[in-house]
Structures are given as C-alpha cells and as structure tokens.
Design a protein around this motif. Structure first.
Motif, mmCIF file in Angstrom:
data_model
loop_
_atom_site.group_PDB
_atom_site.id
_atom_site.type_symbol
_atom_site.label_atom_id
_atom_site.label_comp_id
_atom_site.label_asym_id
_atom_site.label_seq_id
_atom_site.Cartn_x
_atom_site.Cartn_y
_atom_site.Cartn_z
ATOM 1 N N LEU A 75 0.856 -1.201 0.000
ATOM 2 C CA LEU A 75 0.000 0.000 0.000
ATOM 3 C C LEU A 75 0.885 1.242 0.000
ATOM 4 C CD1 LEU A 75 -2.374 -1.230 2.841
ATOM 5 C CD2 LEU A 75 -2.854 -1.260 0.416
ATOM 6 N N GLY A 76 0.439 2.302 -0.635
ATOM 7 C CA GLY A 76 1.225 3.548 -0.711
ATOM 8 C C GLY A 76 2.323 3.420 -1.763
ATOM 9 N N ASP A 77 3.138 4.470 -1.875
ATOM 10 C CA ASP A 77 4.226 4.448 -2.862
ATOM 11 C C ASP A 77 5.516 4.013 -2.185
ATOM 12 O OD1 ASP A 77 2.696 5.274 -4.957
ATOM 13 O OD2 ASP A 77 2.931 7.405 -4.444
ATOM 14 N N PRO A 78 6.047 2.850 -2.553
ATOM 15 C CA PRO A 78 7.264 2.363 -1.898
ATOM 16 C C PRO A 78 8.438 3.323 -2.098
ATOM 17 C CG PRO A 78 6.260 0.641 -3.201
ATOM 18 C CD PRO A 78 5.545 1.903 -3.537
ATOM 19 N N TYR A 79 9.257 3.476 -1.071
ATOM 20 C CA TYR A 79 10.481 4.271 -1.195
ATOM 21 C C TYR A 79 11.619 3.512 -0.520
ATOM 22 C CZ TYR A 79 8.437 5.832 3.283
ATOM 23 O OH TYR A 79 7.838 5.875 4.504
ATOM 24 N N ARG A 80 12.847 3.922 -0.804
ATOM 25 C CA ARG A 80 14.006 3.217 -0.245
ATOM 26 C C ARG A 80 14.284 3.709 1.175
ATOM 27 N NH1 ARG A 80 17.245 0.287 -3.849
ATOM 28 N NH2 ARG A 80 17.885 -0.653 -1.900
ATOM 29 N N LEU A 81 14.777 2.762 2.010
ATOM 30 C CA LEU A 81 15.183 3.105 3.371
ATOM 31 C C LEU A 81 16.680 2.861 3.493
ATOM 32 C CD1 LEU A 81 12.217 1.201 4.857
ATOM 33 C CD2 LEU A 81 12.586 3.592 5.352
ATOM 34 N N ARG A 82 17.231 3.259 4.657
ATOM 35 C CA ARG A 82 18.655 3.016 4.867
ATOM 36 C C ARG A 82 18.923 1.523 4.699
ATOM 37 N NH1 ARG A 82 19.409 5.309 10.333
ATOM 38 N NH2 ARG A 82 19.758 3.143 10.856
ATOM 39 N N SER A 83 20.133 1.144 4.176
ATOM 40 C CA SER A 83 20.316 -0.268 3.809
ATOM 41 C C SER A 83 20.241 -1.181 5.035
ATOM 42 C CB SER A 83 21.606 -0.450 3.018
ATOM 43 O OG SER A 83 22.656 -0.746 3.873
ATOM 44 N N ASP A 84 20.739 -0.722 6.222
ATOM 45 C CA ASP A 84 20.648 -1.598 7.403
ATOM 46 C C ASP A 84 19.197 -1.769 7.842
ATOM 47 O OD1 ASP A 84 20.811 1.164 8.170
ATOM 48 O OD2 ASP A 84 20.913 0.492 10.237
ATOM 49 N N VAL A 85 18.361 -0.732 7.572
ATOM 50 C CA VAL A 85 16.946 -0.842 7.932
ATOM 51 C C VAL A 85 16.256 -1.823 6.977
ATOM 52 C CG1 VAL A 85 14.790 0.430 8.184
ATOM 53 C CG2 VAL A 85 16.940 1.497 8.863
ATOM 54 N N GLU A 86 16.590 -1.721 5.692
ATOM 55 C CA GLU A 86 15.971 -2.634 4.714
ATOM 56 C C GLU A 86 16.347 -4.083 5.019
ATOM 57 O OE1 GLU A 86 17.031 -1.213 0.807
ATOM 58 O OE2 GLU A 86 15.205 -0.001 0.710
ATOM 59 N N ILE A 87 17.631 -4.324 5.319
ATOM 60 C CA ILE A 87 18.033 -5.717 5.586
ATOM 61 C C ILE A 87 17.395 -6.192 6.892
ATOM 62 C CG2 ILE A 87 20.259 -5.234 6.718
ATOM 63 C CD1 ILE A 87 19.788 -8.071 4.276
ATOM 64 N N GLY A 88 17.259 -5.250 7.887
ATOM 65 C CA GLY A 88 16.609 -5.585 9.163
ATOM 66 C C GLY A 88 15.182 -6.044 8.926
ATOM 67 N N ILE A 89 14.423 -5.271 8.125
ATOM 68 C CA ILE A 89 13.023 -5.617 7.846
ATOM 69 C C ILE A 89 12.970 -6.951 7.087
ATOM 70 C CG2 ILE A 89 10.939 -4.912 6.597
ATOM 71 C CD1 ILE A 89 11.702 -2.007 7.101
ATOM 72 N N TYR A 90 13.872 -7.083 6.135
ATOM 73 C CA TYR A 90 13.894 -8.307 5.312
ATOM 74 C C TYR A 90 14.132 -9.541 6.184
ATOM 75 C CZ TYR A 90 15.304 -11.582 1.672
ATOM 76 O OH TYR A 90 15.386 -12.673 0.855
#
Ligand SMILES: Nc1ncnc2c1ncn2[C@@H]1O[C@H](COP(=O)(O)OP(=O)(O)OP(=O)(O)O)[C@@H](O)[C@H]1O
Ligand SMILES: [Mg+2]
Length: 442
Positions: free
Chosen positions: A335-350
C-alpha cells in the motif's frame, strides 16, 4: 514534669509586708512558669505540646476550662485543637471545633492581636454564641499566640472563680509567647519527620526499581549472550553448508566439466567432430548448472536484489520461493508508494520477515501467510499474518530457552528504531506488526 504553684494570690489590706509578699509570690510564679515553659519547649509531639500547655495555662490562671485554637491556613477560622475542663463528646467536637473568625471576644484576640478580658462573657456585647452542651462562660481571658510577627492562634481561659486580674493576663501573655514557640517547633519537627519519612519511602522505592532494572538487565544480557552464540553458530553452520554444497555440487560439476573438455579436446585431435560437439554440449549444460548453483548460494548469503531494487522486489522474490518450497499460500500486498530506506533498515526488515515466514512454515501449521507493506509519509508498517495454530507468546518471552527467533526480531526492531507488536493466541493465528519511522531514509 515541674508543677506550678497555683495557690491563689491573696489580697490583703495594703501594708509594706503584704506588698513584699505579693512581689515574692509573683516572682515565685514567674520562676515556676519559666520551668514549665522549658519543659513544654522541649516536647516534640504537637498534641502533647498543646495538651500540656493548656493544662498548665488553666492551672496558672486557676481557670475552670479553656482551649487552644490555631488559625486555619486560609485565616478564616479558628480550629480548636485542644479543649480542657469539660468533656466534649466527639460529635460535639466534630461539629463545633471550627469557629469562624469574626469580631467577638475570640476573634478580637486574633484580629486585633491583643489580650481580651471579659467579666461576663455571656452578656458581653462582643459575646460568642454558645452551642448547646457547652457550659456557660462567665469570666474570660484570651491571649494571642504569636511567632515572630504572625498570630498563629490563641489561648482562651474561662471561669476563674473571681475575675481575671492584670497579673493573670501578664502571666498568660508571657507563657503564651513560649507556648507559641513550642507549637512552632513541634510543627517544624512534624514536617521534618514527614519529609524524612517521604525521603525514606522514595529511597526504598528507587532501590526496588533499581533491583528490578538490574534483574531485567541481567536477563537481557543473558539473552543477548545467547543470541550472539546462536548468531556465531548460525554463521558457522551456514559456512559449513556452503562448503558442503560447493564440495558436493560445484566441485563435482567443475571436475566433470574439465573431464568433458578433455574428452572434447581428444575427440578434436582425432578429428572426431561429432563426439567433440557432444562433449562441448555437455560442458555447456554443466556450466549452466554451475551458474544456477552459484546464484542460489549468493542469494542465501545476501539477496542482491535487496540492494539493487529495494524491499518490495526482494520480498516478492522471497515469498515466491517460500511458496515453492512449502504448502503455504503466501500473498504480498503493498500500500502507498514504496520508497528506499537506509540499507541496514531494509536488511533488518527483510530478515524479520524471513524469520516470521520461517516460523510460519515450521511451527504454525498454517495454510495462508499474508504480508502487507504500507508506505506512508511518516512510517512504514509491515504486517505478517498467518491462519495457523498461534502460541503462548508470554511463555516464550519469559522462558526464551533455545528459541531466539522472536527475541532476535525484537532486538533487530530496536536496532532500526522501530516498534514491534506480536499478537497471537493459541488456535487464533499470529500477527506481527512492525512500525519503522520513515526518518530511516538512506
Ligand atoms: N507463527 C507462529 N505460529 C505458531 N507458533 C509460533 C509462531 N511463531 C513462533 N511460534 C512459537 O514460538 C516459539 C518461539 O519462536 P522462535 O522463533 O523464538 O524460536 P524457534 O523458531 O523455536 O527457534 P529459532 O531460534 O530457530 O527461531 C516457536 O518454537 C513456536 O512454538
Ligand atoms: Mg524461529
């Protein structure tokens, strides 16, 4: 305790000896009064100060009854804090102990800050109404209680058998000034006691809080220790698995490739082109297999798609793979328009989604897993829901034991500045909600 000489001052026809006797007797009373005052000033308990002072005042003035009243905080009334000489029933006291400060013989003592004397209080123009049950008041002497410049209350004495004299007034005024100091001291002492009790209570409270915090910290440290151990073990296991995979899969295929190229070379030397072509085709097939194998190993190490294209494509790929290897129908909603996050945050969520799906496939006995990613201006909300058997979350939180996945999720969430909520009940599925502020932009 000193006793006060209460013998009445006898008035005799004026003669030098009589006058001398009077002076000696007054001096004697002053000395006794001084002794009594010293005792009262040494007392610490407020009610004891009030009761002792009042009983001494009544003896000093040979009064039938009397009271000590203290002005209320707002200064509007007199609170009778000690009464002696007649027995007031508790209900009588409850109803009448507060006397509004008005212009009457009580009020004038305080409002005009001076001794007030009356020979017949019940007929005095400034009389105070008597509540029923109160003995009638005839002679009355009231003196203010003063501390520095402030009037804090009064002492009232009533019904001496004769009228109150100048001498009674003088003695009571002198004594009242000492009683006022004793009351003030007892008040200060009570305040001091109350604050030191409060301080002690706070210290005990803080000590308990600290002990709890210390236990919490110790528990956290132990969990972290386990997590670290587990991470190291996982890393080691992962390395061993990759080593085995490479040994069993890739090195075998590379050896086969070498063998096939050797055969192709020999076939060419013998001008056996068709066999050489067959061997080279085998080489091609083997190289394709090696390529797939390498990609799979790289994917397990770190999904390159995450760095290259971000969270949504990486999770899309992961859910597709997850569906291929399990019987669970995985869906992803964005939902919403996806945007990039800090790489450590993205890997954390992943990694968190990976662990949640891992738990669903191993423990949940679910048929559906639904992942939702909601991008808004302020935050990203991730929710992973299954329709499985659920579990007793509190139980695993308090006795983590060998289970480190959920604790790891919490730690990861903290590291990336997010909040996590795990909602689950036995037989009611599980829902994990992670909220990460969008301040974590690259
Ligand atoms: N979605 C789920 N549905 C049902 N039970 C679950 C789910 N997720 C976790 N659990 C229960 O919670 C326990 C703790 O999970 P956790 O991920 O912390 O440890 P684990 O998966 O047992 O081990 P690991 O440390 O390898 O992750 C699991 O053993 C399981 O019983
Ligand atoms: Mg787990």
């Amino acid at each position: 305790m000193a006793t006060f000489d209460v013998s009445p001052i006898v008035f005799e026809p004026k003669c030098e000896i009589c006058e001398l006797r009077g002076v000696i007797s007054y001096q004697h009373k002053l000395e006794s009064l001084y002794q009594l005052a010293i005792e009262v000033v040494a007392l610490r308990d407020l009610q004891l100060v009030l009761d002792t002072s009042l009983s001494q005042c009544l003896a000093l003035t040979q009064s039938q009854f009397g009271f000590i009243g203290l002005t209320t905080e707002d200064g509007s009334a007199l609170d009778l804090v000690a009464i002696q000489g007649f027995k007031a029933e508790p209900e009588f006291y409850d109803r009448f102990h507060l006397i509004p400060l008005r212009r009457n013989i009580f009020g004038n003592t305080i409002l005009e800050n001076r001794p007030v004397r009356s020979e017949d209080a019940s007929h005095d123009p400034a009389r105070v109404g008597q509540p029923s049950g109160h003995p009638s008041v005839r002679a009355f002497l009231g003196v203010p209680l003063r501390v520095r410049e402030q009037t804090i209350g009064m002492i009232g004495a009533a019904n001496k058998s004769t009228n109150y004299t100048d001498e009674d007034e003088q003695l009571l005024v002198t004594y009242a000034s000492l009683v006022a100091i004793a009351i003030h001291n007892a008040n200060l002492y009570e305040q001091l006691n109350a604050s030191s009790e409060e301080l002690e209570r706070k210290v005990t409270e803080r000590t308990q809080e600290l002990a709890i915090a210390k236990d919490d910290l110790a528990q956290k440290a132990e969990q972290l220790h386990k997590l670290l151990d587990a991470t190291v073990n996982i890393q080691e296991a992962e390395r061993a698995r990759i080593a085995h995979d490479m040994h069993d899969g890739m090195t075998q295929m590379i050896v086969s490739t070498l063998f096939e190229t050797q055969c192709a070379k020999e076939s060419l030397a013998l001008a056996n082109y068709s066999t050489a072509t067959d061997h080279l085709e085998d080489v091609q097939t083997l190289l394709k297999q090696i390529d797939t194998e390498i990609r799979s190993i790289i994917y397990d190490l770190r999904p390159l798609i995450l760095d290259a294209r971000g969270l949504v494509p990486a999770i899309e790929q992961f859910t597709t793979r997850c569906q291929q290897y399990s019987q669970i129908k995985c869906s992803l909603n964005v939902l919403g328009d996806p945007y990039r996050l800090r790489s450590d945050v993205e890997i954390g969520i992943y990694r968190l989604i990976q662990e949640a799906l891992q738990n669903i496939t191993t423990h949940a006995k679910a048929t559906l897993a639904d992942i939702r990613l909601e991008f808004s201006k302020e935050r990203v909300i991730v929710s992973i829901r299954d329709n499985g058997i659920g579990f007793d979350f509190e139980h695993f939180l308090n006795t983590p034991g060998e289970h480190l996945g959920l604790i790891g999720m919490k730690e990861r969430t903290q590291c990336i500045g997010g909040q996590i909520d795990i909602q689950t009940k036995p037989d009611h599925g599980t829902r994990i909600i992670l909220i990460v502020p969008s301040g974590q932009l690259p």
